[in-house]
Design a protein around this motif. Structure first.
Motif: not given
Length: 147
Positions: A85, A89, A98
């Motif tokens: 993850t 990202r 993000k």
């Protein structure tokens, strides 16, 4: 499991019955002694670092599995998931950010191809753990014992 409760003063190797699986990567930086054993192995800087890291974490997973240590098995799974993850990202968002001023940025395809390659390495190992029948049985048994 609360992120700031006294249960984090527990040695989960000595008290596996106190370990709660939680959601996603919950507890990954707090559950001892596994955090101290796994965090130094964790890196997603690039594909080579991810390959070395994921292999080392998976090797530790196998040791926990051989020792019938479900909390360690699950924490290794969480570190593999987190490798995926976090690297993804960075793969989608320049600098891994993000959000910009509280607003979610549009993901790019692929902002950082090296991080995407690193994410895919972690994903393969993460899938191996999730699909491992020993892991699945240990997880079910742990849930039965702690519910």
């Amino acid at each position: 499991m609360s992120d700031d409760g006294p249960e984090y003063d527990v040695d989960f190797r000595d008290h596996p019955e106190r370990y709660e699986i939680g959601r996603g990567e919950q507890g990954v930086f707090k559950v001892e002694p596994y955090k101290s054993e796994l965090l130094p192995l964790w890196s997603y800087a690039d594909e080579d670092a991810a390959r070395e890291s994921a292999a080392a974490i998976y090797e530790r997973y196998e040791r926990y599995r051989d020792d019938d240590e479900f909390p360690g098995m699950d924490m290794a799974r969480k570190y593999l998931q987190m490798g995926y993850t976090r690297a993804m990202r960075y793969a989608k968002y320049p600098g891994g950010r993000k959000y910009d001023d509280g607003d979610e940025r549009e993901p790019q395809r692929w902002a950082d191809p090296d991080k995407r390659a690193a994410a895919l390495v972690f994903e393969k190992y993460w899938d191996r753990v999730r699909e491992d029948e020993v892991y699945q049985r240990a997880k079910a048994r742990h849930r039965e014992q702690t519910d």
